[in-house]
Design a protein around this motif. Structure first.
Motif, PDB file in Angstrom:
ATOM      1  N   MET A   1       0.814  -1.187   0.000  1.00 28.07           N
ATOM      2  CA  MET A   1       0.000   0.000   0.000  1.00 28.07           C
ATOM      3  C   MET A   1       0.863   1.258   0.000  1.00 28.07           C
ATOM      4  O   MET A   1       0.535   2.214  -0.680  1.00 28.07           O
ATOM      5  CB  MET A   1      -0.910  -0.060   1.231  1.00 28.07           C
ATOM      6  CG  MET A   1      -1.861   1.074   1.323  1.00 28.07           C
ATOM      7  SD  MET A   1      -3.108   0.885   0.068  1.00 28.07           S
ATOM      8  CE  MET A   1      -4.359   1.839   0.718  1.00 28.07           C
ATOM      9  N   ARG A   2       1.969   1.201   0.752  1.00 29.08           N
ATOM     10  CA  ARG A   2       2.847   2.355   0.832  1.00 29.08           C
ATOM     11  C   ARG A   2       3.506   2.622  -0.511  1.00 29.08           C
ATOM     12  O   ARG A   2       3.646   3.774  -0.924  1.00 29.08           O
ATOM     13  CB  ARG A   2       3.910   2.098   1.901  1.00 29.08           C
ATOM     14  CG  ARG A   2       4.831   3.247   2.056  1.00 29.08           C
ATOM     15  CD  ARG A   2       5.711   3.061   3.291  1.00 29.08           C
ATOM     16  NE  ARG A   2       6.485   4.271   3.467  1.00 29.08           N
ATOM     17  CZ  ARG A   2       7.788   4.323   3.510  1.00 29.08           C
ATOM     18  NH1 ARG A   2       8.495   3.220   3.440  1.00 29.08           N
ATOM     19  NH2 ARG A   2       8.410   5.455   3.666  1.00 29.08           N
ATOM     20  N   GLY A   3       3.887   1.612  -1.253  1.00 24.18           N
ATOM     21  CA  GLY A   3       4.501   1.750  -2.574  1.00 24.18           C
ATOM     22  C   GLY A   3       3.543   2.371  -3.572  1.00 24.18           C
ATOM     23  O   GLY A   3       3.939   3.182  -4.426  1.00 24.18           O
ATOM     24  N   GLN A   4       2.266   1.984  -3.496  1.00 23.85           N
ATOM     25  CA  GLN A   4       1.278   2.552  -4.411  1.00 23.85           C
ATOM     26  C   GLN A   4       1.043   4.036  -4.120  1.00 23.85           C
ATOM     27  O   GLN A   4       0.848   4.835  -5.026  1.00 23.85           O
ATOM     28  CB  GLN A   4      -0.032   1.776  -4.300  1.00 23.85           C
ATOM     29  CG  GLN A   4       0.046   0.363  -4.832  1.00 23.85           C
ATOM     30  CD  GLN A   4      -1.247  -0.398  -4.605  1.00 23.85           C
ATOM     31  OE1 GLN A   4      -2.082  -0.007  -3.800  1.00 23.85           O
ATOM     32  NE2 GLN A   4      -1.385  -1.525  -5.312  1.00 23.85           N
ATOM     33  N   THR A   5       1.066   4.393  -2.849  1.00 22.02           N
ATOM     34  CA  THR A   5       0.885   5.801  -2.462  1.00 22.02           C
ATOM     35  C   THR A   5       2.042   6.647  -2.982  1.00 22.02           C
ATOM     36  O   THR A   5       1.842   7.741  -3.512  1.00 22.02           O
ATOM     37  CB  THR A   5       0.770   5.931  -0.932  1.00 22.02           C
ATOM     38  OG1 THR A   5      -0.276   5.100  -0.463  1.00 22.02           O
ATOM     39  CG2 THR A   5       0.514   7.368  -0.524  1.00 22.02           C
ATOM     40  N   ILE A   6       3.260   6.152  -2.853  1.00 22.01           N
ATOM     41  CA  ILE A   6       4.446   6.875  -3.343  1.00 22.01           C
ATOM     42  C   ILE A   6       4.379   7.021  -4.858  1.00 22.01           C
ATOM     43  O   ILE A   6       4.654   8.090  -5.410  1.00 22.01           O
ATOM     44  CB  ILE A   6       5.732   6.163  -2.888  1.00 22.01           C
ATOM     45  CG1 ILE A   6       5.891   6.295  -1.373  1.00 22.01           C
ATOM     46  CG2 ILE A   6       6.945   6.733  -3.591  1.00 22.01           C
ATOM     47  CD1 ILE A   6       7.032   5.512  -0.790  1.00 22.01           C
ATOM     48  N   SER A   7       3.988   5.957  -5.545  1.00 19.81           N
ATOM     49  CA  SER A   7       3.870   6.016  -7.009  1.00 19.81           C
ATOM     50  C   SER A   7       2.803   7.022  -7.431  1.00 19.81           C
ATOM     51  O   SER A   7       2.984   7.774  -8.399  1.00 19.81           O
ATOM     52  CB  SER A   7       3.519   4.635  -7.569  1.00 19.81           C
ATOM     53  OG  SER A   7       4.561   3.733  -7.349  1.00 19.81           O
ATOM     54  N   ALA A   8       1.678   7.048  -6.718  1.00 20.59           N
ATOM     55  CA  ALA A   8       0.612   8.000  -7.044  1.00 20.59           C
ATOM     56  C   ALA A   8       1.078   9.435  -6.822  1.00 20.59           C
ATOM     57  O   ALA A   8       0.781  10.334  -7.624  1.00 20.59           O
ATOM     58  CB  ALA A   8      -0.631   7.710  -6.210  1.00 20.59           C
ATOM     59  N   LEU A   9       1.835   9.686  -5.749  1.00 18.38           N
ATOM     60  CA  LEU A   9       2.361  11.026  -5.476  1.00 18.38           C
ATOM     61  C   LEU A   9       3.382  11.443  -6.529  1.00 18.38           C
ATOM     62  O   LEU A   9       3.406  12.599  -6.970  1.00 18.38           O
ATOM     63  CB  LEU A   9       2.968  11.087  -4.079  1.00 18.38           C
ATOM     64  CG  LEU A   9       1.976  11.061  -2.916  1.00 18.38           C
ATOM     65  CD1 LEU A   9       2.712  10.985  -1.580  1.00 18.38           C
ATOM     66  CD2 LEU A   9       1.087  12.285  -2.954  1.00 18.38           C
ATOM     67  N   ALA A  13       2.989  14.590  -9.030  1.00 18.60           N
ATOM     68  CA  ALA A  13       4.019  15.618  -9.123  1.00 18.60           C
ATOM     69  C   ALA A  13       4.487  15.785 -10.568  1.00 18.60           C
ATOM     70  O   ALA A  13       4.667  16.908 -11.059  1.00 18.60           O
ATOM     71  CB  ALA A  13       5.193  15.282  -8.215  1.00 18.60           C
ATOM     72  N   ALA A  14       4.675  14.676 -11.287  1.00 18.88           N
ATOM     73  CA  ALA A  14       5.101  14.740 -12.684  1.00 18.88           C
ATOM     74  C   ALA A  14       4.046  15.426 -13.549  1.00 18.88           C
ATOM     75  O   ALA A  14       4.371  16.259 -14.416  1.00 18.88           O
ATOM     76  CB  ALA A  14       5.395  13.340 -13.205  1.00 18.88           C
ATOM     77  N   VAL A  15       2.773  15.094 -13.337  1.00 20.46           N
ATOM     78  CA  VAL A  15       1.689  15.726 -14.099  1.00 20.46           C
ATOM     79  C   VAL A  15       1.630  17.221 -13.795  1.00 20.46           C
ATOM     80  O   VAL A  15       1.460  18.054 -14.703  1.00 20.46           O
ATOM     81  CB  VAL A  15       0.341  15.022 -13.804  1.00 20.46           C
ATOM     82  CG1 VAL A  15      -0.829  15.827 -14.344  1.00 20.46           C
ATOM     83  CG2 VAL A  15       0.331  13.616 -14.388  1.00 20.46           C
ATOM     84  N   ALA A  16       1.787  17.591 -12.524  1.00 21.67           N
ATOM     85  CA  ALA A  16       1.757  19.007 -12.144  1.00 21.67           C
ATOM     86  C   ALA A  16       2.908  19.767 -12.784  1.00 21.67           C
ATOM     87  O   ALA A  16       2.728  20.887 -13.296  1.00 21.67           O
ATOM     88  CB  ALA A  16       1.799  19.137 -10.626  1.00 21.67           C
ATOM     89  N   LEU A  17       4.124  19.183 -12.789  1.00 13.19           N
ATOM     90  CA  LEU A  17       5.269  19.827 -13.431  1.00 13.19           C
ATOM     91  C   LEU A  17       5.063  19.968 -14.936  1.00 13.19           C
ATOM     92  O   LEU A  17       5.380  20.999 -15.528  1.00 13.19           O
ATOM     93  CB  LEU A  17       6.550  19.039 -13.146  1.00 13.19           C
ATOM     94  CG  LEU A  17       7.108  19.169 -11.735  1.00 13.19           C
ATOM     95  CD1 LEU A  17       8.290  18.219 -11.540  1.00 13.19           C
ATOM     96  CD2 LEU A  17       7.537  20.607 -11.473  1.00 13.19           C
ATOM     97  N   PHE A  18       4.523  18.925 -15.555  1.00 10.77           N
ATOM     98  CA  PHE A  18       4.266  18.980 -16.995  1.00 10.77           C
ATOM     99  C   PHE A  18       3.250  20.067 -17.335  1.00 10.77           C
ATOM    100  O   PHE A  18       3.445  20.860 -18.256  1.00 10.77           O
ATOM    101  CB  PHE A  18       3.782  17.622 -17.505  1.00 10.77           C
ATOM    102  CG  PHE A  18       3.416  17.648 -18.959  1.00 10.77           C
ATOM    103  CD1 PHE A  18       2.088  17.728 -19.356  1.00 10.77           C
ATOM    104  CD2 PHE A  18       4.394  17.616 -19.935  1.00 10.77           C
ATOM    105  CE1 PHE A  18       1.749  17.764 -20.689  1.00 10.77           C
ATOM    106  CE2 PHE A  18       4.066  17.652 -21.284  1.00 10.77           C
ATOM    107  CZ  PHE A  18       2.732  17.728 -21.660  1.00 10.77           C
ATOM    108  N   LEU A  19       2.159  20.129 -16.587  1.00  9.47           N
ATOM    109  CA  LEU A  19       1.138  21.151 -16.842  1.00  9.47           C
ATOM    110  C   LEU A  19       1.684  22.561 -16.593  1.00  9.47           C
ATOM    111  O   LEU A  19       1.398  23.492 -17.345  1.00  9.47           O
ATOM    112  CB  LEU A  19      -0.098  20.895 -15.988  1.00  9.47           C
ATOM    113  CG  LEU A  19      -0.956  19.692 -16.401  1.00  9.47           C
ATOM    114  CD1 LEU A  19      -2.107  19.499 -15.412  1.00  9.47           C
ATOM    115  CD2 LEU A  19      -1.486  19.873 -17.813  1.00  9.47           C
ATOM    116  N   GLY A  20       2.489  22.715 -15.552  1.00  5.59           N
ATOM    117  CA  GLY A  20       3.106  24.017 -15.276  1.00  5.59           C
ATOM    118  C   GLY A  20       4.023  24.457 -16.406  1.00  5.59           C
ATOM    119  O   GLY A  20       4.006  25.609 -16.837  1.00  5.59           O
TER     120      GLY A  20
END
Length: 131
Positions: A1-9, A13-20
């Motif tokens: 569960m912890r690995g999936q949370t890190i991957s989702a974050l 972050a990557a999507v936010a940087l790309f959109l910015g």
């Protein structure tokens, strides 16, 4: 569960940087387009009837006709730079209609020299009649 949370974050972050980055690039492109349009409008309004200055073959110097020298006085009136015609000074910001323009020979050709400031801006333009 912890690995999936890190991957989702990481994905968020990557999507936010790309959109910015995409929005920033769009903003820059809009500013450049607006600047080009403004320069195009200004050039068309000020120089609609001007023929481009012909280059001579000797040393690639610009040779102006008397009428083109008179047209350059519009830039002097706007306060762009000082202008000398055969040693006579036309000060920056002066009104061409109040000046003695009889020294400018409409049939003559004038050699030109640009005097620049240290930052590269034109300080004065010197026109000397070609003999």
């Amino acid at each position: 569960m912890r690995g999936q949370t890190i991957s989702a974050l990481e994905l968020a972050a990557a999507v936010a940087l790309f959109l910015g980055a995409a929005l920033y690039a769009f903003h820059i492109q809009t500013m450049v387009d607006g600047g080009i349009s403004a320069v195009s409008r200004m050039t068309q309004e000020q120089h609609a009837g001007v023929i481009t200055v012909e280059m001579t073959n000797e040393n690639r110097k610009l040779i102006y006709k008397g009428s083109e020298v008179l047209f350059t006085l519009r830039e002097v009136q706007a306060g762009g730079f000082n202008m000398y015609v055969d040693g006579v000074l036309f000060q920056s910001g002066s009104n061409p209609e109040e000046l003695d323009l009889s020294i400018i020979d409409m049939e003559a050709h004038y050699d030109t020299e640009y005097v620049r400031r240290i930052d590269g801006d034109v300080e004065s333009v010197q026109f000397v009649k070609v003999r």
